[in-house]
Scaffold this active site. Structure first.
Site, PDB file in Angstrom:
ATOM      1  N   GLY A 111       0.792  -1.222   0.000  1.00  0.00           N
ATOM      2  CA  GLY A 111       0.000   0.000   0.000  1.00  0.00           C
ATOM      3  C   GLY A 111       0.825   1.272   0.000  1.00  0.00           C
ATOM      4  N   SER A 112       2.020   1.208  -0.586  1.00  0.00           N
ATOM      5  CA  SER A 112       2.810   2.449  -0.589  1.00  0.00           C
ATOM      6  C   SER A 112       2.151   3.506  -1.474  1.00  0.00           C
ATOM      7  CB  SER A 112       4.262   2.187  -1.009  1.00  0.00           C
ATOM      8  OG  SER A 112       4.345   1.870  -2.367  1.00  0.00           O
ATOM      9  N   ASN A 113       1.511   3.077  -2.551  1.00  0.00           N
ATOM     10  CA  ASN A 113       0.779   4.051  -3.377  1.00  0.00           C
ATOM     11  C   ASN A 113      -0.441   4.590  -2.642  1.00  0.00           C
ATOM     12  OD1 ASN A 113       1.746   4.451  -6.310  1.00  0.00           O
ATOM     13  ND2 ASN A 113       2.054   2.256  -5.945  1.00  0.00           N
ATOM     14  N   LEU A 144      -4.975  -7.030  -7.280  1.00  0.00           N
ATOM     15  CA  LEU A 144      -4.622  -7.994  -8.320  1.00  0.00           C
ATOM     16  C   LEU A 144      -5.788  -8.823  -8.856  1.00  0.00           C
ATOM     17  CD1 LEU A 144      -1.156  -9.150  -6.918  1.00  0.00           C
ATOM     18  CD2 LEU A 144      -1.705  -7.228  -8.418  1.00  0.00           C
ATOM     19  N   LEU A 153      -9.171  -9.536 -10.960  1.00  0.00           N
ATOM     20  CA  LEU A 153      -9.885  -8.984 -12.115  1.00  0.00           C
ATOM     21  C   LEU A 153     -11.189  -8.345 -11.633  1.00  0.00           C
ATOM     22  CD1 LEU A 153      -9.622  -8.973 -15.247  1.00  0.00           C
ATOM     23  CD2 LEU A 153     -11.104 -10.990 -15.247  1.00  0.00           C
ATOM     24  N   ILE A 154     -11.508  -7.177 -12.177  1.00  0.00           N
ATOM     25  CA  ILE A 154     -12.731  -6.485 -11.743  1.00  0.00           C
ATOM     26  C   ILE A 154     -13.934  -7.046 -12.518  1.00  0.00           C
ATOM     27  CG2 ILE A 154     -13.900  -4.240 -11.596  1.00  0.00           C
ATOM     28  CD1 ILE A 154     -11.478  -4.539  -9.694  1.00  0.00           C
ATOM     29  N   HIS A 170      -0.350   0.608 -13.434  1.00  0.00           N
ATOM     30  CA  HIS A 170       0.417  -0.571 -13.837  1.00  0.00           C
ATOM     31  C   HIS A 170       1.894  -0.176 -13.928  1.00  0.00           C
ATOM     32  CE1 HIS A 170       0.923  -4.546 -15.524  1.00  0.00           C
ATOM     33  NE2 HIS A 170       1.767  -4.005 -16.375  1.00  0.00           N
ATOM     34  N   ASP A 176      -5.574  -4.930 -17.605  1.00  0.00           N
ATOM     35  CA  ASP A 176      -4.654  -3.941 -18.193  1.00  0.00           C
ATOM     36  C   ASP A 176      -5.024  -3.484 -19.600  1.00  0.00           C
ATOM     37  OD1 ASP A 176      -3.125  -4.266 -15.841  1.00  0.00           O
ATOM     38  OD2 ASP A 176      -2.046  -5.947 -16.734  1.00  0.00           O
ATOM     39  N   GLU A 223       5.367   6.239  -9.786  1.00  0.00           N
ATOM     40  CA  GLU A 223       3.999   5.957  -9.318  1.00  0.00           C
ATOM     41  C   GLU A 223       3.616   6.893  -8.176  1.00  0.00           C
ATOM     42  OE1 GLU A 223       3.528   1.791  -8.345  1.00  0.00           O
ATOM     43  OE2 GLU A 223       3.549   1.268 -10.442  1.00  0.00           O
TER      44      GLU A 223
HETATM   45  C1  GAR Z   1       2.597  -1.116  -7.723  1.00  0.00           C
HETATM   46  O1  GAR Z   1       3.873  -1.080  -8.280  1.00  0.00           O
HETATM   47  C2  GAR Z   1       1.549  -1.284  -8.807  1.00  0.00           C
HETATM   48  O2  GAR Z   1       1.900  -0.674 -10.002  1.00  0.00           O
HETATM   49  C3  GAR Z   1       1.523  -2.772  -8.953  1.00  0.00           C
HETATM   50  O3  GAR Z   1       1.579  -3.266  -7.646  1.00  0.00           O
HETATM   51  C4  GAR Z   1       2.412  -2.383  -6.881  1.00  0.00           C
HETATM   52  C5  GAR Z   1       1.748  -2.110  -5.554  1.00  0.00           C
HETATM   53  O4  GAR Z   1       2.637  -1.475  -4.695  1.00  0.00           O
HETATM   54  N1  GAR Z   1       0.342  -3.204  -9.640  1.00  0.00           N
HETATM   55  C6  GAR Z   1       0.357  -4.168 -10.554  1.00  0.00           C
HETATM   56  O5  GAR Z   1       1.354  -4.799 -10.838  1.00  0.00           O
HETATM   57  C7  GAR Z   1      -0.989  -4.427 -11.192  1.00  0.00           C
HETATM   58  N2  GAR Z   1      -0.854  -5.250 -12.375  1.00  0.00           N
HETATM   59  P1  GAR Z   1       2.148  -0.793  -3.353  1.00  0.00           P
HETATM   60  O6  GAR Z   1       1.289  -1.831  -2.628  1.00  0.00           O
HETATM   61  O7  GAR Z   1       3.407  -0.488  -2.605  1.00  0.00           O
HETATM   62  O8  GAR Z   1       1.362   0.426  -3.729  1.00  0.00           O
END
Ligand code: GAR
Length: 189
Positions: free
Chosen positions: A12-14, A85, A87-88, A104, A145, A174
């Protein structure tokens, strides 16, 4: 007030960057964090920030539409997938037309699709000796995607870069762009 729900399965860093970005915003609010993993770190971050959480399971998510009631309860206007991760399902895509985006960690349409997530993406990019990678923000449809691309940003790859180096550079992009693109989409809608 526009309310965002963030769907996340992992660290969940994003999500954390998005929460920080909108903390003092009076027009846009992170109202809910949804996760399919009861132990996901993103849930601790939500609790630390007093943001309600919802843990979902596969059967309910795919065989019922009960999540729509939860999203309505929190008056969710917009969904951001940040490392989610699953699929919606079609019913959820339909309920949020052009109001659900995903990030992505590569330059779609390359390196997307089922199984292409996180480190798998960076390993494939490195193996193919790409000279750049980056991020893609796109609308979500029923396929992994494949929704319309909203925004991309790139970073160079040096011949000596490892998948971990690439991952670090992509994650920086990101963290910078995801909150800002969300803000511009929510301000326009
Ligand atoms: C992120 O890099 C995001 O782009 C990726 O998961 C990571 C989550 O990081 N998503 C995918 O690969 C989706 N296909 P986070 O939990 O630190 O935000």
């Amino acid at each position: 007030m526009k309310n965002i729900a963030i769907f996340a399965s992992g660290t969940g860093s994003n999500a954390k960057k998005i929460v920080a970005h909108f903390r003092d915003n009076t027009a846009i609010n992170v109202a809910l964090i949804v996760s399919n993993k009861p132990t996901a770190k993103v849930l601790d971050m939500a609790n630390d920030n007093n943001i309600p959480t919802l843990i979902i399971n596969r059967a309910d998510f795919y065989k019922s539409t009960s999540i729509l009631d939860d999203l309505e309860k929190y008056q969710i206007d917009f969904i951001a997938l940040a490392g989610f991760l699953w699929l919606i399902p079609a019913y959820l895509v339909k309920a949020f037309p052009n109001k659900m985006i995903n990030i992505h960690p590569a330059l779609l349409p390359k390196y997307g699709g089922k199984g292409m997530y996180g480190h798998h993406v960076h390993k494939a990019v490195c193996k193919n000796k790409e000279t750049e990678s980056g991020i893609t923000l796109h609308y979500v449809n029923e396929h992994y995607d494949e929704g319309n691309i909203i925004f991309q940003a790139t970073c160079p790859i040096a011949p000596t870069d490892t998948p971990t180096d690439i991952a670090g550079n992509v994650l920086k992009l990101e963290h910078y762009y995801f909150p800002r693109i969300l803000q511009s989409l929510l301000s326009d809608s």
